[in-house]
Design a protein around this motif. Structure first.
Motif, PDB file in Angstrom:
ATOM      1  N   THR A 133       0.853  -1.439   0.076  1.00 52.12           N
ATOM      2  CA  THR A 133      -0.125  -0.109  -0.069  1.00 52.12           C
ATOM      3  C   THR A 133       0.670   1.228  -0.088  1.00 52.12           C
ATOM      4  OG1 THR A 133      -1.765  -1.011   1.270  1.00 52.12           O
ATOM      5  CG2 THR A 133      -1.880   1.278   1.169  1.00 52.12           C
ATOM      6  N   LEU A 134       1.903   1.347   0.808  1.00 53.09           N
ATOM      7  CA  LEU A 134       2.879   2.319   0.956  1.00 53.09           C
ATOM      8  C   LEU A 134       3.717   2.421  -0.401  1.00 53.09           C
ATOM      9  CD1 LEU A 134       4.024   1.905   4.603  1.00 53.09           C
ATOM     10  CD2 LEU A 134       2.673   3.912   3.669  1.00 53.09           C
ATOM     11  N   VAL A 135       4.155   1.390  -0.986  1.00 56.00           N
ATOM     12  CA  VAL A 135       4.603   1.402  -2.449  1.00 56.00           C
ATOM     13  C   VAL A 135       3.898   2.243  -3.259  1.00 56.00           C
ATOM     14  CG1 VAL A 135       5.626   0.336  -4.238  1.00 56.00           C
ATOM     15  CG2 VAL A 135       6.334  -0.324  -1.828  1.00 56.00           C
ATOM     16  N   PHE A 136       2.514   1.823  -3.182  1.00 60.01           N
ATOM     17  CA  PHE A 136       1.593   2.352  -4.239  1.00 60.01           C
ATOM     18  C   PHE A 136       1.583   3.835  -4.042  1.00 60.01           C
ATOM     19  CE2 PHE A 136      -2.583   3.895  -5.459  1.00 60.01           C
ATOM     20  CZ  PHE A 136      -2.360   3.918  -7.084  1.00 60.01           C
ATOM     21  N   GLN A 137       1.134   4.119  -2.774  1.00 60.44           N
ATOM     22  CA  GLN A 137       0.682   5.746  -2.363  1.00 60.44           C
ATOM     23  C   GLN A 137       1.987   6.548  -2.423  1.00 60.44           C
ATOM     24  OE1 GLN A 137      -1.854   7.180  -1.422  1.00 60.44           O
ATOM     25  NE2 GLN A 137      -3.148   5.141  -1.717  1.00 60.44           N
ATOM     26  N   LEU A 138       3.223   6.154  -2.237  1.00 65.12           N
ATOM     27  CA  LEU A 138       4.526   6.857  -1.987  1.00 65.12           C
ATOM     28  C   LEU A 138       5.207   6.966  -3.542  1.00 65.12           C
ATOM     29  CD1 LEU A 138       5.452   5.938   1.642  1.00 65.12           C
ATOM     30  CD2 LEU A 138       4.506   8.188   0.803  1.00 65.12           C
ATOM     31  N   ALA A 139       5.220   5.750  -4.148  1.00 64.60           N
ATOM     32  CA  ALA A 139       6.158   5.780  -5.180  1.00 64.60           C
ATOM     33  C   ALA A 139       5.392   5.892  -6.526  1.00 64.60           C
ATOM     34  CB  ALA A 139       6.877   4.144  -5.230  1.00 64.60           C
ATOM     35  N   PHE A 140       4.260   5.153  -6.642  1.00 65.57           N
ATOM     36  CA  PHE A 140       3.501   4.978  -7.823  1.00 65.57           C
ATOM     37  C   PHE A 140       2.409   6.071  -8.026  1.00 65.57           C
ATOM     38  CE2 PHE A 140       5.637   0.694  -7.525  1.00 65.57           C
ATOM     39  CZ  PHE A 140       6.173   0.731  -8.928  1.00 65.57           C
ATOM     40  N   ALA A 141       1.746   6.395  -6.952  1.00 68.82           N
ATOM     41  CA  ALA A 141       0.703   7.255  -7.405  1.00 68.82           C
ATOM     42  C   ALA A 141       1.049   8.660  -7.638  1.00 68.82           C
ATOM     43  CB  ALA A 141      -0.067   7.496  -5.806  1.00 68.82           C
ATOM     44  N   PRO A 142       2.383   9.150  -7.262  1.00 69.82           N
ATOM     45  CA  PRO A 142       2.790  10.487  -7.953  1.00 69.82           C
ATOM     46  C   PRO A 142       2.935  10.298  -9.257  1.00 69.82           C
ATOM     47  CG  PRO A 142       3.721  10.034  -5.643  1.00 69.82           C
ATOM     48  CD  PRO A 142       3.219   8.826  -6.048  1.00 69.82           C
ATOM     49  N   ARG A 143       3.663   9.071  -9.927  1.00 73.02           N
ATOM     50  CA  ARG A 143       3.903   9.076 -11.244  1.00 73.02           C
ATOM     51  C   ARG A 143       2.734   8.918 -12.355  1.00 73.02           C
ATOM     52  NH1 ARG A 143       8.599   4.397 -11.505  1.00 73.02           N
ATOM     53  NH2 ARG A 143      10.044   4.869  -9.494  1.00 73.02           N
ATOM     54  N   MET A 144       1.682   8.386 -11.359  1.00 70.49           N
ATOM     55  CA  MET A 144       0.515   8.261 -12.169  1.00 70.49           C
ATOM     56  C   MET A 144      -0.571   9.516 -12.149  1.00 70.49           C
ATOM     57  SD  MET A 144      -0.258   4.056 -11.042  1.00 70.49           S
ATOM     58  CE  MET A 144      -1.419   3.955 -11.924  1.00 70.49           C
ATOM     59  N   LYS A 145       0.232  10.295 -11.312  1.00 66.07           N
ATOM     60  CA  LYS A 145      -0.686  11.590 -11.091  1.00 66.07           C
ATOM     61  C   LYS A 145      -2.200  11.257 -10.411  1.00 66.07           C
ATOM     62  CE  LYS A 145       1.345  14.051 -15.123  1.00 66.07           C
ATOM     63  NZ  LYS A 145       2.306  14.409 -14.161  1.00 66.07           N
ATOM     64  N   ILE A 146      -1.889  10.296  -9.323  1.00 64.39           N
ATOM     65  CA  ILE A 146      -3.074  10.115  -8.703  1.00 64.39           C
ATOM     66  C   ILE A 146      -2.823  10.697  -7.309  1.00 64.39           C
ATOM     67  CG2 ILE A 146      -4.214   8.182  -7.520  1.00 64.39           C
ATOM     68  CD1 ILE A 146      -3.566   6.416  -9.884  1.00 64.39           C
ATOM     69  N   PRO A 147      -3.785  11.221  -6.531  1.00 63.29           N
ATOM     70  CA  PRO A 147      -3.788  12.122  -5.230  1.00 63.29           C
ATOM     71  C   PRO A 147      -3.386  10.929  -3.977  1.00 63.29           C
ATOM     72  CG  PRO A 147      -5.891  12.775  -6.443  1.00 63.29           C
ATOM     73  CD  PRO A 147      -5.357  11.789  -7.323  1.00 63.29           C
ATOM     74  N   GLN A 148      -2.531  11.115  -3.473  1.00 65.16           N
ATOM     75  CA  GLN A 148      -1.955  10.302  -2.254  1.00 65.16           C
ATOM     76  C   GLN A 148      -3.215  10.387  -1.264  1.00 65.16           C
ATOM     77  OE1 GLN A 148       1.994  12.133  -1.658  1.00 65.16           O
ATOM     78  NE2 GLN A 148       2.862  10.236  -2.419  1.00 65.16           N
ATOM     79  N   ASP A 149      -3.437   9.421  -0.557  1.00 64.53           N
ATOM     80  CA  ASP A 149      -4.236   9.209   0.535  1.00 64.53           C
ATOM     81  C   ASP A 149      -3.601   9.098   1.819  1.00 64.53           C
ATOM     82  OD1 ASP A 149      -5.935   8.359   2.596  1.00 64.53           O
ATOM     83  OD2 ASP A 149      -6.975   6.762   1.257  1.00 64.53           O
ATOM     84  N   GLU A 150      -3.548  10.321   2.508  1.00 62.42           N
ATOM     85  CA  GLU A 150      -2.750  10.649   3.723  1.00 62.42           C
ATOM     86  C   GLU A 150      -3.072   9.562   4.723  1.00 62.42           C
ATOM     87  OE1 GLU A 150       0.239  12.158   3.744  1.00 62.42           O
ATOM     88  OE2 GLU A 150      -0.056  13.175   1.544  1.00 62.42           O
ATOM     89  N   GLY A 151      -4.265   9.461   4.946  1.00 61.26           N
ATOM     90  CA  GLY A 151      -4.826   8.589   5.829  1.00 61.26           C
ATOM     91  C   GLY A 151      -4.058   6.901   5.827  1.00 61.26           C
TER      92      GLY A 151
END
Length: 238
Positions: A133-151
């Motif tokens: 989950t953290l890999v997606f949120q921190l590494a891949f979401a920014p590359r895919m221009k998807i907003p990160q879920d801080e919660g």
């Protein structure tokens, strides 16, 4: 290679392997694909990496679904057999090539294998869910221009910290998770940790902080192995 070089049975097997390397389907940047690549490097086994463009949904093409029925990566072919699920593929590679490369990677006796398997289960069931989950949120979401879920980030950092507390205690007793030899149990953690220590300082500190000296030492040891350095080089080349 000339025919005279392939006279003994062992030499023939080596020649056949060189002629037909195993095939790994998927992007090198995938954590699951890189797990298999690192295993192949550890076992000194030749392979052909066949990129799959996920953004173009090549993993859902009918031909690919014949290899991986769930349309995910990696998929793996060795002559007339095909496999999916990275940890199963790694076990297969280790069993088929017992005498090649790192012979201790999947243990050499029942007790060693059981210890490796239990820590592989810990990686799959306890470590992988929050770290993925953290890999997606921190590494891949920014590359895919998807907003990160801080919660989700905070929640899974807390879950991962609890897992790593258990690891730190274990690694105070043995050099590696399954004992004093590097094994598939350690290797399986490499892809996710690699992204997490690079993507976010707070998450990186879970692995490098002085409060978890044993985890920090372990990460330094396993991430500096030639097999992983070669895998990261492949990621950068893609």
């Amino acid at each position: 290679m000339g025919t005279q070089a392939c006279t003994t049975r062992t030499r023939v097997e080596q020649c056949l392997e060189m002629a037909t390397p195993v095939k790994v389907y998927g992007p090198a940047l995938s954590t699951a694909v890189s797990r298999v690549l690192a295993c192949l490097h550890e076992k000194d086994t030749q392979f052909q990496l066949i990129p799959i463009n996920m953004s173009k949904r090549e993993h859902k093409n009918p031909d690919f679904l014949k290899i991986h029925p769930f349309g995910q990566v990696p998929a793996f072919e060795d002559e007339d057999i095909s496999l999916f699920e990275s940890r199963a593929i790694c076990r297969y590679i280790c069993e088929k090539h017992k005498e090649k490369g790192n012979k201790e990677l999947y243990g050499t006796n029942p007790l060693a294998k059981a210890s490796i398997d239990q820590w592989l289960e810990a990686e799959g069931q306890s470590f992988n869910p929050p770290s993925s989950t953290l890999v997606f949120q921190l590494a891949f979401a920014p590359r895919m221009k998807i907003p990160q879920d801080e919660g989700a980030i905070k929640q899974n950092q807390e879950k991962l910290a609890k897992v790593l507390d258990v690891y730190d205690k274990r690694l105070g007793e043995t050099r590696f998770l399954a004992g004093d030899e590097f094994s598939l149990a350690d290797l399986s953690h490499l892809p996710n940790i690699h992204y997490l220590v690079s993507a976010d300082a707070d998450t990186a500190s879970l692995f490098t902080s002085s409060s978890r000296n044993n985890v920090s030492r372990w990460w330094s040891d396993i991430s500096s192995r030639d097999s992983w350095i070669k895998t990261v080089d492949l990621q950068r080349a893609r």
